[in-house]
Design an enzyme around this catalytic site. Structure first.
Site: not given
Ligand SMILES: *Cc1c(COP(=O)(O)O)cnc(C)c1O
Length: 360
Positions: A101, A171, A195
């Site tokens: 990511w 993030d 998540k």
């Molecule tokens: C799942 C995830 C993403 C991607 O998320 P989307 O909403 O599908 O774009 C980005 N960063 C992390 C840390 C993730 O776990």
């Protein structure tokens, strides 16, 4: 009706209480005679929903008044672009690459500014968090970027990097609301909610006000300029109304559970059960460095791909679902987010013990 223990990395398990409440309100939301799915985002009822959601996440995370809370769309991946587009001043940024990511975020940012990768754990398949206490960060970078919890690999920054005075952008998708966070240490926090918070379709961004530029370059889509959404209270266009409504319910559930300190305790307790088992198992092994282990995503392997596949299949038959590791790394991964009850983790460990005895 039989619910399974769902170890999916995302979209993931939600609190049963929240789902039940949403079901009860499905046809008639509190006397409005309609579902939240059917109501105007300009209605008083929806305004109350989004205002309460914002206030509740502010309370939970102790978000200072000079930070905006935005409910956005486009997934965390959309913010990979929005971050450089909005924060670009000198046109340089430092990225710490601790997994897929972060790597994707860095690649996206490269389209808009110069990216320097100042640390990486790619050399050991992202199984650790690099030492970020004294990185070679140029004086003129616009920000330093991290992915705080690495969903695929199961590592987490337990100490934030020394950014040498630069803004930290993080993030938090897979660790959002899993433990207390000192918001003031960050310039920008964002994450997809699927998540640990709610249904897919909502991204929450927490941005210090002075980092929201008055103007952005012409190429930046109106929807990706943070100012557009900040000025409109996340209602510039139709927001993901139903998703925000569920997030709001999850915030209230966390409050009822005792807030983020209680969540952390609950998550540590769950993770300990699983890690303690892995540390003494003769069959299963954790795949990351102990000090950097995530409380949320726990990857493990047997060392034999066929046996891994057998485990995943038999676990599923026993009501333990979505234990297959990410397609890029294989093995297994148990995501044990806030809403995973401790009974789920205990059931998983019991099953692993049994499988180990049968397959040694
Ligand atoms: C799942 C995830 C993403 C991607 O998320 P989307 O909403 O599908 O774009 C980005 N960063 C992390 C840390 C993730 O776990």
């Amino acid at each position: 009706m039989a619910r399974v223990y769902n170890f999916s990395a995302g979209p993931a398990v939600l609190p049963e209480e929240v789902l039940k409440e949403a079901a009860e309100e499905m046809l008639d939301y509190r006397g409005t005679g309609m579902s939240v799915m059917e109501m105007s985002h300009r209605s008083k009822a929806f305004q109350t929903i989004i205002d309460e959601a914002e206030q509740d996440i502010r309370d939970l995370m102790n978000i200072p008044d000079n930070y905006k809370v935005l409910f956005l769309q486009g997934g965390a991946s959309q913010q990979f672009a929005a971050v450089p587009m909005n924060l670009k001043k000198n046109g340089k940024a430092a990225y710490i690459v601790t997994g897929q990511w972060a790597k994707k975020a860095a690649q996206e940012a490269e389209k808009y500014l110069d990216v320097k990768v100042v640390a990486s754990s790619a050399d050991k398949t992202f199984s650790y968090i690099p030492d970020c206490s004294d990185l070679d960060i140029d004086d003129d970078v616009d920000y330093v970027y991290i992915c705080e919890n690495n969903t695929i690999y199961g590592t987490k920054f337990h100490t934030l990097p020394n950014t040498k005075g630069h803004e930290l952008v993080a993030d938090l998708s897979s660790c959002f609301l899993s433990e207390p966070v000192d918001v003031e240490k960050y310039g920008v926090i964002y994450g997809g909610v699927q998540k640990n918070i709610g249904p897919a379709g909502v991204v929450i961004a927490i941005i210090r006000e002075d980092l929201i530029p008055e103007t952005v370059e012409d190429y930046v889509p109106t929807m990706l300029a943070w100012k557009t959404q900040a000025d409109a209270g996340s209602l510039y266009n139709t927001p993901p109304c139903y998703g925000i409504y569920i997030c709001g319910k999850v915030f209230k559930w966390i409050k009822k559970m005792g807030g983020l300190d209680a969540m952390k305790k609950h998550n540590e307790e769950k993770a300990k059960i699983l890690y303690d088992f892995l540390d003494q198992s003769e069959l299963f092994k954790g795949t990351v460095v102990k000090e950097d282990r995530s409380l949320m995503n726990v990857p493990f392997v047997t060392g034999d791909a066929d046996l891994d596949a057998k485990f995943v299949a038999e676990a599923k038959a026993a009501g333990l679902e979505n234990l297959k590791g990410h397609r890029s790394v294989g093995g297994m991964r148990a995501s044990i987010y806030n809403a995973m009850p401790i009974e789920g983790v205990k059931a998983l460990v019991e099953f692993m013990k049994k499988f180990e005895a049968e397959n040694k």
